[in-house]
Every structure is written in C-alpha cells, then in structure tokens.
Design an enzyme around this catalytic site. Structure first.
Site, PDB file in Angstrom:
ATOM      1  N   GLY A  67       0.851  -1.190   0.000  1.00  0.00           N
ATOM      2  CA  GLY A  67       0.000   0.000   0.000  1.00  0.00           C
ATOM      3  C   GLY A  67       0.879   1.229   0.000  1.00  0.00           C
ATOM      4  N   CYS A  94       5.490  -6.255   1.230  1.00  0.00           N
ATOM      5  CA  CYS A  94       5.852  -4.846   1.088  1.00  0.00           C
ATOM      6  C   CYS A  94       5.357  -4.034   2.300  1.00  0.00           C
ATOM      7  CB  CYS A  94       5.327  -4.321  -0.247  1.00  0.00           C
ATOM      8  SG  CYS A  94       6.102  -2.788  -0.748  1.00  0.00           S
ATOM      9  N   TYR A  95       4.340  -3.191   2.142  1.00  0.00           N
ATOM     10  CA  TYR A  95       3.835  -2.443   3.302  1.00  0.00           C
ATOM     11  C   TYR A  95       3.372  -3.404   4.404  1.00  0.00           C
ATOM     12  CZ  TYR A  95       0.829   0.766   5.979  1.00  0.00           C
ATOM     13  OH  TYR A  95       0.238   1.496   6.979  1.00  0.00           O
ATOM     14  N   HIS A 183       7.681  -8.413  -4.174  1.00  0.00           N
ATOM     15  CA  HIS A 183       6.331  -8.831  -4.604  1.00  0.00           C
ATOM     16  C   HIS A 183       6.366 -10.222  -5.244  1.00  0.00           C
ATOM     17  CE1 HIS A 183       4.176  -5.090  -3.803  1.00  0.00           C
ATOM     18  NE2 HIS A 183       5.355  -4.528  -3.993  1.00  0.00           N
ATOM     19  N   GLU A 185       3.916 -11.935  -6.083  1.00  0.00           N
ATOM     20  CA  GLU A 185       2.749 -12.156  -6.952  1.00  0.00           C
ATOM     21  C   GLU A 185       2.967 -11.725  -8.401  1.00  0.00           C
ATOM     22  OE1 GLU A 185       3.094  -9.933  -4.625  1.00  0.00           O
ATOM     23  OE2 GLU A 185       2.131  -8.025  -5.082  1.00  0.00           O
ATOM     24  N   GLY A 239     -24.235 -11.044 -22.555  1.00  0.00           N
ATOM     25  CA  GLY A 239     -22.848 -11.216 -22.144  1.00  0.00           C
ATOM     26  C   GLY A 239     -22.627 -12.522 -21.409  1.00  0.00           C
ATOM     27  N   ASP A 241     -21.417 -13.058 -18.313  1.00  0.00           N
ATOM     28  CA  ASP A 241     -21.699 -13.144 -16.882  1.00  0.00           C
ATOM     29  C   ASP A 241     -23.150 -13.528 -16.601  1.00  0.00           C
ATOM     30  OD1 ASP A 241     -19.154 -12.252 -16.863  1.00  0.00           O
ATOM     31  OD2 ASP A 241     -19.636 -10.195 -16.300  1.00  0.00           O
ATOM     32  N   LYS A 380     -13.280 -12.812 -14.337  1.00  0.00           N
ATOM     33  CA  LYS A 380     -13.881 -13.097 -15.640  1.00  0.00           C
ATOM     34  C   LYS A 380     -13.477 -14.464 -16.225  1.00  0.00           C
ATOM     35  CE  LYS A 380     -16.417 -11.232 -18.830  1.00  0.00           C
ATOM     36  NZ  LYS A 380     -17.590 -10.384 -18.551  1.00  0.00           N
TER      37      LYS A 380
END
Ligand code: XMP
Length: 524
Positions: A67, A94-95, A183, A185, A239, A241, A380
């Site tokens: 953050g 990190c933070y 990081h 990720e 769509g 979804d 998605k």
C-alpha cells in the site's frame, strides 16, 4: 415480495480460504488470483477488519498487502493488532511486511530507505526456512518500495537481504508470521509462485481443493438452499456473466427460473437474435424477450452526462424486470451476473468508486426482490471456465465483455437511434476484421466508440462534415489494468477503409492508444 437483500456472504464461502487484507495495494487482485491459481479460495477484505470477524471466517492464512502508506505516519492504514495473536499464519508483502516489523518491533524498525528500490533486484538468502524450501540461494525479485525494515524484531529471523534492504524477508517460524519486502505475486519475480506455494501448502497447510468444478457444485447447492421452492427471474444481457449466472441457477431450480432478455436497443449487432437462439432454442430455458428499445431511447433523450446515462439505464433495466416479474407473478428472486471486479470497483470493499457499474451501483433502493449473485466471487476467466464446464458455446463465452449500459456509454453525448445504427455498423466491421485476422481471441476487448465531434473531410469531390469513430482494443487479465492492443497496420487500414465506405455519416477513424490506468477501458 421481500426487501432487497443478499444471502449472507459467509454462507457462500468454501471451507478453506485465504483472506487478503487490503491496505490500498495496486496488486491486491493479482495476489487473490495467484492464490486461487493454486486451488485455494481467496478473498480481498478491508485491511482494518476486526480480528473477531476474521476468526468467524476461519481462514487458513492472512496476507497483508502492500500500500502507499508509511507505518511511521500516524494516519497510515493499520490492521487490528489482535490479528497477530490469533495463531493464524500471516504473510506480509511490502507495506504488509513493514506493518509486521512495526507491530513486533515498533515504528523505529521501519525507516525511509536512503535509496528507493524499484524494479528487478536480487535477494540473497540468509537462513533456511520452509518459506524458501527448494528455492535457490539467490533469487531475482521485483521490488517497489521507499521504506524498508531496518532490522528484524525479536523472535524473527532475517531470511533474505539485498545491499539496500537488510531485511528483504523475515520470519517467525513458531508463530508462522512472515514478511517479504518484494512482490512474489508479479511475473517479474520468477520464483514468486513457488514461494507462495511454500507458504500456502507448507506453512498454512492448505489442501488446495478449490476448483471451478467444486465452485459450480457448491454454488448450485447454495442457490437451491437460498431459493428453496421459490421462483426466480434472471436478466440476460447477451454477455458471459449473466449467461453463466442463469445457467447455474437453471441447474439448481430448472424451470422455476425465467430468463428475461431486455432488448434495450443498446446492444451490439445481432446480439438480440443470438441470445434468443442460444437460450430458448439450444438450451431450452424459459425465455421472455422484451422489446424495450423505444423506452430506453426516451429515457436517454437529451442526456449527455456519462454517470447519468449509466444510472438511468441501470434503473430502467431493473424497472423492466420488476414489471416482468409482476406480470409473471410469484417471483421474488432476481439473478444477477455481478462478478468480483464489479464488486471491488464499485467501492463496496472500501476502494474508491471509479464508475458506477450498473449491475451493482444503479439498483433502485425500493427494488423488491432478493438478489441471487452466484458469480460475485469470480474473476472473468473463472466465469468463462464455469460456463464451459456447464456446456455454454464459445460464441457466447468468448465474446468480448460488454458493459451493462451497452452502447449508451460508447456514444459520446446524447444517444439517438441514428447514432446507434452508425456505431453498431462500425463496431461490427471492426469485430469482423479482427476475427478474419485471427486476432479477436487474443484481445480482451475491442469495440468502436462514436465521438461527439464532427470533422471536415472530402469524399468524391464533395466536402463532408461527418462523425468520428474511435477504435479501441485492449489486452488485459481481468479488466483492472489494460494495455492498448497493437493491431497491425494492415488490419487497421482495412477496418478504416470499410467504415468509410460502408457506414454513412462517419468520415474519420482514429485508434485509441491509452492504457488503463490512466484511462479506463470504456470511454464513459
Ligand atoms: P472500465 O471502463 O471501468 O471497465 O475500465 C472495466 C470493465 O468493466 C466493463 N464495464 C461494465 N460492466 N456493467 C458491467 O457489467 C457496467 O456498468 C460496466 N462498465 C464497464 C468494461 O466493459 C470493462 O470490461
């Protein structure tokens, strides 16, 4: 009819989960994705959630995100200190790493680094620990920080360091509390997934049993439980979804689900026909098609403000549903295809509202149906995987995402029938040419936007004063960030020429080269 309410969120949760406490991280969603990629369900929650709420959710582990804050600033976001004594494994990134140092050592354990460290760097391991099991002594990692942890608090071992970051990773193995300054990720940390796996399976002792199939099964069971013997209505938008949400509910309650397809006239070319064919003819679902084109055009007349358009379309949409529900009688559940990024971007998790997505933010307060939102937790591509598992065809599954307010947010200025026709035609040409060039499947989203400017041109020997169309194509993983797609010159050339020749009223085509951020994917 009951008042607006959702099934309590905790009832939808799988048994094993990792909670991601968000302190304003750029990468919170990415962390959630990486955890799920390891078949462990994960969820992003506000960083200041109370410890007893966490206990109630029974997570296997907590991740404290990065953050923009500094732990030595009084107003920087902080977790409930009680989370550190729950006995639940914690990984600070990190933070989050700095929060751990400040909690166990005090704010002096974190200092403003003399040199900021951004980008690739190499960490050197200082001690053996299950977090780094089977990883090399030196690892390339991605850093992005100004502050740094200067020394490890009592009980913590320094696990890795760099010349600028004395505590690049630390751990308290007895308490299972770990922090990494880098990081894991992001793709730029090549061994990041291995480190995350070590944490998930070695330290949190996750089993990794979450999968799309198990999600679908569980979801069907929960929908059955929620709706009981009731009847539901689902708005199909064309769509992915709403289609997948409807299919899940159809699996759960069969013919007690009625799908309503509102043709609001703001759809892409041929979309209305496709929806009727697939759901009515191929899947044999109860489908009611409502022609509301005129009604939406009337509501949108003289409206130019983007937020107003979004809200109006959203409200009108729900009204049409309510009318249909009343006409059909005895329906008190409304199925919606809300997905996870809609929930997060609409600010319901504490992040800022960027745009009011119509399937979340635009609901009227007096709406009298209980919501069923089976995809609220999915990204998605996970929705697409569910759809595929349920047998939905690629025509629908792989069609680019389309916003709820439809072409209303792709026409700058007032929406009129004439502009809709122009836009639909230009958009269809773009799609056709991208498909012909085998590019459509590689692009997250592509579409045309009709601008509210007129420019001078010349066609034949005549001066024209026509409209401009902008073409937009982006690559993205989950619509949270996006890069403009490099459509080859010859394809753009072909699209531009066809639009000029085939769509009357348009005399200029431009290509949008804006990424997200700073832009958004849609223009409005
Ligand atoms: P933006 O423009 O915010 O869009 O970068 C991110 C993604 O969300 C889609 N989008 C919407 N989807 N209702 C939806 O269901 C909406 O109101 C809405 N607005 C934007 C957009 O197409 C992109 O995929």
């Amino acid at each position: 009819m009951r008042g607006l309410m959702s099934l309590p969120v905790e009832q939808l949760k799988p048994e094993e989960q990792i909670l991601i406490l968000d302190f304003g991280a750029q990468y919170a969603q990415l962390i959630a994705r990486r955890v799920r990629d390891n078949n462990v369900y994960s969820e992003i929650i506000p960083g200041d959630i109370k410890a007893d709420e966490i206990v109630r959710m029974k997570p296997q582990g907590l991740i404290l995100t990065g953050g923009p804050g500094s732990v030595y600033e009084a107003d920087s976001p902080r977790p409930d200190p009680a989370i550190f004594s729950l006995g639940i494994p914690i990984l600070g990134i990190c933070y989050g790493h700095q929060l751990i140092a400040a909690h166990f050592g005090g704010p002096d354990f974190v200092e403003a680094g003399e040199q900021h460290e951004y980008g690739r760097t190499t960490i050197r391991r200082q001690a053996d620990d299950p977090l780094f099991a089977d990883l090399a002594t030196e690892l390339t990692v991605w850093m992005s920080h100004g502050d740094r942890v200067c020394c490890a608090p009592g009980g913590f071992l320094v696990l890795a360091s760099t010349p600028h970051t004395p505590v690049a990773a630390m751990g308290h193995p007895q308490q299972a509390i770990y922090g990494v300054q880098f990081h894991p990720e992001v793709n730029h940390t090549p061994q990041g997934m291995n480190l995350l796996r070590n944490w998930l399976f070695g330290i949190c002792e996750c089993r990794g049993e979450w999968s799309i199939e198990s999600f679908a099964k569980r979801s069907v069971a929960l929908i059955r439980e929620q709706i009981g013997e009731g009847r539901a209505i689902c708005g199909l938008s064309g769509g992915v979804d709403s289609a997948v949400a409807a299919l899940l509910v159809h699996q759960a309650i069969g013919d007690r689900l009625t799908c309503v397809f509102v043709d609001h006239g703001l759809l892409r070319a041929n979309e209305a026909r496709q929806v009727t064919e697939v759901f009515d003819r191929d899947l044999g679902m109860n489908l009611v098609a409502v022609d509301a084109r005129e009604r939406f055009l009337n509501v949108l007349a003289n409206v130019t403000d983007p937020e107003k358009k979004r809200k109006l379309v959203g409200h009108e949409f729900i009204r049409v549903f309510e009318e249909e529900a009343q006409r059909l009688g005895g329906l008190d559940y409304l199925v919606q295809g809300t997905i996870y990024p809609d929930v997060v971007e609409s600010g319901t998790q504490g992040s800022a509202v960027i745009k009011s997505h119509h399937n979340v933010g635009g609901l009227p307060d007096d709406m009298a149906m209980e919501l069923v939102e089976p995809l609220r937790e999915l990204f998605k591509d996970e929705v697409r995987q569910v759809g595929r598992a349920l047998g939905l065809s690629d025509d629908i599954l792989m069609r680019h995402p389309f916003p709820g307010p439809g072409l209303a947010v792709r026409i700058m200025g007032e929406v009129t029938e004439e502009k809709l026709e122009m836009l639909r035609a230009a958009d269809a040409i773009f799609e056709e040419e991208l498909r012909a060039a085998n590019l459509y499947g590689r692009i997250w989203q592509s579409f045309a936007v009709l601008l509210d400017v007129r420019t001078v041109g010349v066609m034949g020997d005549r001066r024209t004063y026509g409209r401009t169309v902008a073409l937009r194509a982006v690559s993205s993983e989950d619509a949270m960030t996006a890069d403009w797609f490099r459509v080859p010159d010859d394809v753009l050339d072909q699209v531009g020429r066809r639009i000029m020749n085939e769509v009357s009223g348009i005399n200029r085509t431009v290509y949008d080269i804006t990424s997200k951020p700073p832009g958004t994917i849609e223009w409005q």
